[in-house]
Design a protein around this motif. Structure first.
Motif, PDB file in Angstrom:
ATOM      1  N   SER A 217      35.102  -9.061  -2.540  1.00  0.00           N
ATOM      2  CA  SER A 217      36.249  -9.940  -2.264  1.00  0.00           C
ATOM      3  C   SER A 217      36.052 -10.689  -0.952  1.00  0.00           C
ATOM      4  O   SER A 217      36.479 -11.848  -0.817  1.00  0.00           O
ATOM      5  CB  SER A 217      37.540  -9.127  -2.201  1.00  0.00           C
ATOM      6  OG  SER A 217      37.738  -8.443  -3.401  1.00  0.00           O
ATOM      7  N   VAL A 218      35.398 -10.008   0.012  1.00  0.00           N
ATOM      8  CA  VAL A 218      35.129 -10.640   1.312  1.00  0.00           C
ATOM      9  C   VAL A 218      34.325 -11.922   1.090  1.00  0.00           C
ATOM     10  O   VAL A 218      34.581 -12.962   1.704  1.00  0.00           O
ATOM     11  CB  VAL A 218      34.365  -9.657   2.237  1.00  0.00           C
ATOM     12  CG1 VAL A 218      33.881 -10.356   3.499  1.00  0.00           C
ATOM     13  CG2 VAL A 218      35.255  -8.471   2.596  1.00  0.00           C
ATOM     14  N   LEU A 219      33.376 -11.847   0.159  1.00  0.00           N
ATOM     15  CA  LEU A 219      32.511 -12.988  -0.124  1.00  0.00           C
ATOM     16  C   LEU A 219      33.326 -14.224  -0.534  1.00  0.00           C
ATOM     17  O   LEU A 219      33.142 -15.305   0.045  1.00  0.00           O
ATOM     18  CB  LEU A 219      31.514 -12.610  -1.239  1.00  0.00           C
ATOM     19  CG  LEU A 219      30.625 -13.736  -1.734  1.00  0.00           C
ATOM     20  CD1 LEU A 219      29.615 -14.135  -0.671  1.00  0.00           C
ATOM     21  CD2 LEU A 219      29.906 -13.346  -3.017  1.00  0.00           C
ATOM     22  N   ILE A 220      34.245 -14.056  -1.503  1.00  0.00           N
ATOM     23  CA  ILE A 220      34.989 -15.257  -1.945  1.00  0.00           C
ATOM     24  C   ILE A 220      36.056 -15.667  -0.929  1.00  0.00           C
ATOM     25  O   ILE A 220      36.444 -16.820  -0.867  1.00  0.00           O
ATOM     26  CB  ILE A 220      35.580 -15.114  -3.374  1.00  0.00           C
ATOM     27  CG1 ILE A 220      36.433 -13.865  -3.538  1.00  0.00           C
ATOM     28  CG2 ILE A 220      34.481 -15.170  -4.423  1.00  0.00           C
ATOM     29  CD1 ILE A 220      37.228 -13.857  -4.833  1.00  0.00           C
ATOM     30  N   LYS A 221      36.499 -14.711  -0.112  1.00  0.00           N
ATOM     31  CA  LYS A 221      37.449 -15.096   0.943  1.00  0.00           C
ATOM     32  C   LYS A 221      36.736 -15.949   1.996  1.00  0.00           C
ATOM     33  O   LYS A 221      37.342 -16.817   2.622  1.00  0.00           O
ATOM     34  CB  LYS A 221      38.099 -13.854   1.565  1.00  0.00           C
ATOM     35  CG  LYS A 221      39.173 -13.289   0.635  1.00  0.00           C
ATOM     36  CD  LYS A 221      39.953 -12.148   1.210  1.00  0.00           C
ATOM     37  CE  LYS A 221      41.048 -11.738   0.217  1.00  0.00           C
ATOM     38  NZ  LYS A 221      41.749 -10.524   0.607  1.00  0.00           N
ATOM     39  N   ILE A 222      35.441 -15.675   2.197  1.00  0.00           N
ATOM     40  CA  ILE A 222      34.665 -16.520   3.116  1.00  0.00           C
ATOM     41  C   ILE A 222      34.459 -17.902   2.484  1.00  0.00           C
ATOM     42  O   ILE A 222      34.561 -18.927   3.154  1.00  0.00           O
ATOM     43  CB  ILE A 222      33.318 -15.842   3.464  1.00  0.00           C
ATOM     44  CG1 ILE A 222      33.557 -14.619   4.357  1.00  0.00           C
ATOM     45  CG2 ILE A 222      32.378 -16.829   4.168  1.00  0.00           C
ATOM     46  CD1 ILE A 222      32.336 -13.781   4.653  1.00  0.00           C
ATOM     47  N   VAL A 223      34.199 -17.924   1.174  1.00  0.00           N
ATOM     48  CA  VAL A 223      33.966 -19.199   0.485  1.00  0.00           C
ATOM     49  C   VAL A 223      35.177 -20.125   0.626  1.00  0.00           C
ATOM     50  O   VAL A 223      35.036 -21.323   0.818  1.00  0.00           O
ATOM     51  CB  VAL A 223      33.634 -18.956  -1.016  1.00  0.00           C
ATOM     52  CG1 VAL A 223      33.652 -20.260  -1.804  1.00  0.00           C
ATOM     53  CG2 VAL A 223      32.276 -18.281  -1.163  1.00  0.00           C
ATOM     54  N   VAL A 224      36.371 -19.541   0.593  1.00  0.00           N
ATOM     55  CA  VAL A 224      37.585 -20.381   0.656  1.00  0.00           C
ATOM     56  C   VAL A 224      38.129 -20.512   2.091  1.00  0.00           C
ATOM     57  O   VAL A 224      39.154 -21.126   2.328  1.00  0.00           O
ATOM     58  CB  VAL A 224      38.653 -19.837  -0.334  1.00  0.00           C
ATOM     59  CG1 VAL A 224      39.376 -18.636   0.223  1.00  0.00           C
ATOM     60  CG2 VAL A 224      39.622 -20.908  -0.753  1.00  0.00           C
ATOM     61  N   GLY A 225      37.401 -19.930   3.052  1.00  0.00           N
ATOM     62  CA  GLY A 225      37.769 -20.092   4.457  1.00  0.00           C
ATOM     63  C   GLY A 225      38.861 -19.170   4.947  1.00  0.00           C
ATOM     64  O   GLY A 225      39.428 -19.380   6.013  1.00  0.00           O
TER      65      GLY A 225
ATOM     66  N   LEU B  80      35.086 -27.074   9.004  1.00  0.00           N
ATOM     67  CA  LEU B  80      36.186 -27.949   8.596  1.00  0.00           C
ATOM     68  C   LEU B  80      37.350 -27.877   9.591  1.00  0.00           C
ATOM     69  O   LEU B  80      37.673 -26.805  10.089  1.00  0.00           O
ATOM     70  CB  LEU B  80      36.698 -27.540   7.206  1.00  0.00           C
ATOM     71  CG  LEU B  80      35.714 -27.699   6.035  1.00  0.00           C
ATOM     72  CD1 LEU B  80      36.344 -27.196   4.741  1.00  0.00           C
ATOM     73  CD2 LEU B  80      35.280 -29.137   5.873  1.00  0.00           C
ATOM     74  N   THR B  81      37.970 -29.031   9.862  1.00  0.00           N
ATOM     75  CA  THR B  81      39.182 -29.032  10.689  1.00  0.00           C
ATOM     76  C   THR B  81      40.330 -28.534   9.811  1.00  0.00           C
ATOM     77  O   THR B  81      40.179 -28.444   8.580  1.00  0.00           O
ATOM     78  CB  THR B  81      39.510 -30.460  11.166  1.00  0.00           C
ATOM     79  OG1 THR B  81      39.747 -31.258   9.998  1.00  0.00           O
ATOM     80  CG2 THR B  81      38.378 -31.063  11.974  1.00  0.00           C
ATOM     81  N   ALA B  82      41.482 -28.276  10.424  1.00  0.00           N
ATOM     82  CA  ALA B  82      42.629 -27.758   9.656  1.00  0.00           C
ATOM     83  C   ALA B  82      43.012 -28.708   8.529  1.00  0.00           C
ATOM     84  O   ALA B  82      43.292 -28.292   7.400  1.00  0.00           O
ATOM     85  CB  ALA B  82      43.809 -27.533  10.587  1.00  0.00           C
ATOM     86  N   LYS B  83      42.990 -30.012   8.812  1.00  0.00           N
ATOM     87  CA  LYS B  83      43.372 -31.012   7.816  1.00  0.00           C
ATOM     88  C   LYS B  83      42.339 -31.058   6.688  1.00  0.00           C
ATOM     89  O   LYS B  83      42.698 -31.125   5.504  1.00  0.00           O
ATOM     90  CB  LYS B  83      43.477 -32.383   8.509  1.00  0.00           C
ATOM     91  CG  LYS B  83      44.415 -33.318   7.804  1.00  0.00           C
ATOM     92  CD  LYS B  83      44.628 -34.572   8.607  1.00  0.00           C
ATOM     93  CE  LYS B  83      45.500 -35.522   7.801  1.00  0.00           C
ATOM     94  NZ  LYS B  83      45.667 -36.797   8.471  1.00  0.00           N
TER      95      LYS B  83
END
Lengths: 255, 245
Positions: A52-60, A79-82
């Motif tokens: 799960s850590v892996l896909i949480k990293i993928v989505v930031g 990536l910036t917040a925007k």
């Protein structure tokens, strides 16, 4: 429904030498993974090994200690917040716990990402989009219910519908069949394949359910000791005589 | 300790940053104001009324020793407007609202609902924290004014039964004893109390540890910490207001 492959050549998710630790617990120790356009990759591994850590990293949602994660041509860490908000509209995330908003009805759950990401939508457009998303997962009748009134399988479907409402290009599924009975699990597996066919989504499916992996994944990646030790088609990976791989297979298929 | 303080400071600064940046969650702010205000009304009415009545009753013997029971309305007015009204309201709000904010956000954290908001391209801080803190900062002062009103009614009933004071002379004595500084200070103090209750509840919920135990701890810590801070702020405000009198 069986999976139909429309895999392109372009790499949509590119992970290189990814490392992540929590204190002394080194969960990811040099992950490499390329996922092509329209491809479904099932990630298998024991509980607590960092799937799960892996896909949480993928989505930031989590930051890696080192390594690079390039998704849709963008370096997620830079990536910036925007930019991150815009990026996340293209990535659907189905949570293990479904993560439906308890205090909101199903309609409000589905409207939530829509009205906040696409401005100036008319009430009629919102209603149409919500009804279509619910219809796509076969749960139109639940529109005015509260999440607490739904079964586990229904909650998973609504969770997927909520992510589909923004027409994502990538779908990340965290344990989509965990805690569900075999028949409901088959329905969820079929839904994952339907989603893939309908929107040609590229997906990573985190699971330890081998039926789910076999039904939905073009390839499976086996996470062992913080690394992808085996990546390839299901039958190829499980032809491996490695004891750890055999144990996984034997338990799931009662050999 | 310093790390924790830095974390709290960062949370508060993020609140002020997000407060002025669009988009604004007006609908959610109004819904939270309703949750905080309307749902606390019955409890506030009861406690405010009892506070006024009981305080009047308990103060009477000391004043009657000096034959000064006619001073009761002014004594009550000063005590209720300056201290009891804001304090009782804040303590009730900390118990009822602070705990529910801590538990709600804590359970949303545990069940990944905050993560779900984040991955859907929505700012959960703005939706959950800014709206709730604004709601408590707006509603607690309004509730305080209401508590003061109800407590003064309770006090009047007690006074009129025992001293046969007319409503007109009671009102005259109540307003004669207090100044605009008292009312303004109470309002300002209540805004600070409301902000404290909201921000503490949100901070504890947002940073709750995973698991059901984490939710319980977040709710408990939200109440204990905000009550403690309310008393500290009460003491500080006393010193500040003294310098304006």
């Amino acid at each position: 429904m069986s999976k139909t492959s429309k895999t392109g050549e372009e790499s949509v998710i590119s992970i290189r030498n990814l490392r992540k630790s929590f204190g002394d617990l080194h969960v990811l120790q040099g992950i490499d993974l390329e996922v092509k356009q329209g491809e479904n990759v099932a990630v298998l591994g024991r509980s607590g090994t960092g799937k799960s850590v892996l896909i949480k990293i993928v989505v930031g949602l989590l930051k890696p200690d080192s390594g690079s994660v390039i998704v849709l041509g963008q370096d997620v860490e830079r990536l910036t917040a925007k930019e991150m908000d815009a990026f996340r509209q293209k990535v659907g995330f189905s949570f293990q716990s479904s993560a439906l908003y308890d205090s909101m009805s199903i309609r409000e759950n589905l409207e939530f990402p829509l009205v906040r990401n696409i401005r100036n939508l008319s009430r009629a457009d919102i209603n149409k989009a919500v009804e279509k998303a619910l219809d796509d997962v076969g749960l139109s009748q639940t529109i005015n219910q509260m999440p607490s009134e739904l079964s586990g399988g229904q909650r998973k479907r609504i969770g997927i519908a909520r992510t589909l409402i923004l027409n994502p290009e990538i779908m990340l599924y965290d344990e989509p069949t965990s805690g569900l009975d075999p028949i409901t699990s088959i329905e969820i597996n079929n839904l994952i394949n339907e989603v893939r066919e309908r929107i040609n989504a590229t997906s990573i499916i985190i699971t330890h359910d081998l039926t789910c992996a076999k039904t939905t994944g073009d390839r499976v990646a086996m996470l062992l000791d913080g690394k992808f030790e085996r990546i390839g088609p299901f039958d190829e990976v499980f032809a491996d005589p490695d004891e750890r791989v055999r144990q996984f297979y034997n338990y799931n298929f009662i050999n | 300790m310093f790390l924790a303080l830095a974390d709290v400071f960062a949370f508060i600064s993020r609140f002020f940053r997000e407060l002025f940046l669009p988009p604004y969650e007006f609908k959610e702010i109004i819904r939270q104001c309703y949750e905080v205000g309307f749902r606390s009304l019955l409890l506030i009415s009861t406690t405010g009324f009892i506070t006024g009545m009981v305080f009047t009753n308990q103060s009477r013997p000391s004043l009657s020793e000096f034959g000064a029971t006619s001073w009761l309305p002014s004594l009550i007015s000063i005590a209720i407007v300056r201290a009891l009204g804001p304090l009782v309201t804040a303590l009730i709000a900390a118990g009822k609202v602070g705990s529910s904010i801590g538990a709600e956000i804590g359970s949303m954290n545990v069940t990944e609902q905050i993560d779900a908001m984040e991955v859907s391209g929505t700012n959960p801080f703005k939706f959950l924290v800014v709206s709730r803190v604004l709601a408590t900062s707006i509603t607690v002062p309004i509730l305080t004014m209401y508590t003061i009103f109800v407590a003064l009614i309770g006090a009047f009933l007690n006074v009129s039964m025992n001293e046969q004071t007319s409503f007109t002379s009671y009102i005259q004595e109540v307003f004669g004893a207090i100044s605009y500084v008292d009312i303004f200070a109470s309002l300002l103090k209540s805004i600070v109390f409301g902000f404290t209750i909201g921000i503490v509840g949100c901070y504890k919920g947002y940073n709750s540890s995973k698991g059901t135990e984490g939710v319980g701890k977040a709710a408990n810590a939200a109440v204990v910490t905000s009550m403690f801070l309310v008393f500290i702020e009460e003491m500080l405000s006393l010193q500040i207001v003294q310098s304006f009198r």
